[in-house]
Scaffold this active site. Structure first.
Site, short mmCIF file in Angstrom:
data_model
loop_
_atom_site.label_atom_id
_atom_site.label_comp_id
_atom_site.label_asym_id
_atom_site.label_seq_id
_atom_site.Cartn_x
_atom_site.Cartn_y
_atom_site.Cartn_z
N GLU A 94 1.81 6.04 3.47
CA GLU A 94 0.71 5.17 3.06
C GLU A 94 1.13 3.70 2.99
O GLU A 94 0.36 2.82 3.36
CB GLU A 94 0.19 5.61 1.68
CG GLU A 94 -0.99 4.79 1.19
CD GLU A 94 -1.45 5.20 -0.18
OE1 GLU A 94 -2.47 4.66 -0.63
OE2 GLU A 94 -0.79 6.04 -0.81
N ASP A 95 2.35 3.43 2.53
CA ASP A 95 2.74 2.05 2.20
C ASP A 95 3.72 1.40 3.18
O ASP A 95 4.00 0.21 3.06
CB ASP A 95 3.38 2.01 0.81
CG ASP A 95 2.38 2.37 -0.29
OD1 ASP A 95 1.17 2.34 -0.02
OD2 ASP A 95 2.83 2.69 -1.40
#
Length: 427
Positions: A94-95
């Protein structure tokens, strides 16, 4: 100790990260072999490199967070190497620039599948209503396939709640409200009682700070008095248990602040009038085949000394709760005319009560192949989600009803004189 790649900004942070990594390895509740250590070290190094330029709101290196989540998974829940690896990597897709394909190449399809489920959960509360619902469905479908997805997410949420002080007030309220609405009930449904209670207390700390502080202070002020009372209550029971050759532990534990507050609201009474501020817990070391009869023997000994309230007997030994919880609960008239709740469990029951699904599977290995309530619940989620005609928002409503409902057991005689329980739910 294993060598790990450390690339933070300062020497002090390098040492602290390495200390936390070593603490994670020490916290594992099972013996790590060399292959386990290599996998965990590999995941740690990948996460450390991926998050090397990231910081939390507190200013700390971001890597502190995945290490903490992995430690909760290992130490407080008792999951194994795959879950620890996924906890370390849970924010990478996600990051950072790492993809699911990268994860699968570096590890395997199972790790990639769990990371995929964890990534989907992150969007549940962030988009429009219909998108929330669809993400929620996808997340739960992954949950139904591998329960480690939601257990790791619960660990992630618990650490976020423990470090919420650094967030601005609006974020604190949003995260605390989400926690009470979904994550604490999910923890309860999976039998993670310790995590559920801590989540509720921390949520209350931010949503009702004055209430939390007042109850917390009153618990501290009355601690010495409670300790004396518990000692007085337990002395004759300890003697009787020793006479009967039981191996046991007996102690008192205060109810959670959230539980006390809920009771104060429900009964419209002040703190001083909540009679069951604490419970006496008796944990016996008993062979599996003797657990039920031994629990009832202990109940008999307790009621030899203290008069029981017949309306307050709860037999979750014969009929466990749907989240796997087993115990005998009774309320008795203790010294000085005070009602006291007594909880009687075996060591196995206590571990399942505290660690939930992970402990449940530990004890199930090699045992009964009969589907239990937790497995039945996960199977029903999978069936509902795979129905292409089901509406996502309707499913969330049904799911929430199942999380929050009380269970009502109705027993009917069936073939071979066995008793089969049909469960209904009420809100």
């Amino acid at each position: 100790m294993e060598t790990a790649v450390i690339t933070p900004d300062t020497e002090l942070e390098k040492k602290e990260i390495l200390n936390r990594y070593r603490g994670l390895l020490r916290s594992c509740r099972f013996k790590l072999d060399e292959s386990d250590k290599k996998l965990i070290r590999k995941a740690f190094n990948i996460a450390l490199e991926a998050h090397k330029n990231a910081r939390r709101k507190s200013g700390e290196p971001y890597i502190y967070h995945p290490i903490a989540v992995a430690r909760i998974v290992a130490e407080e829940i008792g999951l194994g190497t795959v879950a620890i690896v996924c906890a370390l990597l849970h924010d990478t897709v996600e990051d950072t620039d790492i993809t699911l394909k990268d994860i699968e190449g570096m590890f395997d399809k199972k790790v990639a599948s769990i990371i995929d489920g964890l990534t989907k959960i992150s969007g549940v509360f962030d988009a429009s209503s219909s998108l929330q619902a669809e993400n929620f469905r996808k997340m739960l479908l992954t949950l139904a396939e591998d329960v480690r997805v939601i257990i790791i997410k619960l660990a992630d949420r618990l650490h976020n709640m423990r470090t919420l002080d650094s967030m601005e007030r609006t974020k604190q309220l949003k995260i605390a409200s989400e926690t009470l609405y979904l994550y604490a009930p999910l923890a309860h449904r999976l039998g993670l009682n310790a995590i559920k209670s801590e989540m509720e207390d921390l949520a209350l700390k931010y949503t009702e700070p004055t209430v939390f502080a007042e109850i917390d202070q009153k618990l501290k002020d009355t601690q010495a008095e409670r300790t004396r009372y518990i000692q007085k209550f337990g002395t004759p029971i300890k003697d009787a248990l020793q006479d009967q050759k039981f191996r046991f532990k007996i102690f008192g534990r205060p109810k959670s602040i959230y539980s006390i507050w809920t009771k104060m609201k429900k009964k419209s009474v002040p703190f001083e009038e909540v009679y069951d501020i604490f419970a006496i817990r008796i944990i016996i070391d008993s062979p599996t085949e003797q657990e039920k009869s031994d629990c009832w023997r202990v109940y008999s000994l307790v009621t030899d000394f203290y008069y029981p309230n017949p309306d307050r007997l709860r037999d979750w030994v014969s009929t466990p709760k749907a989240n796997g919880y087993e115990a005998l609960h009774t309320t008795v008239m203790g010294p000085d005319g005070q009602w006291v709740e007594v909880q009687i469990r075996s060591e196995r029951m206590n571990e399942i009560a505290e660690k939930g699904y992970a402990a449940h599977w530990k004890y199930k290995e090699g045992g009964s192949t009969q589907e239990d309530p937790l497995e039945e619940w996960l199977r029903k989620i999978r069936t509902s989600l795979e129905n292409p005609e089901s509406n996502a928002l309707d499913f969330i409503d049904d799911f929430k009803l199942n999380l929050f409902a009380d269970e009502i057991f109705v027993f009917t005689p069936q073939r071979r004189n066995a008793l089969y329980a049909c469960k209904f739910y009420r809100t």
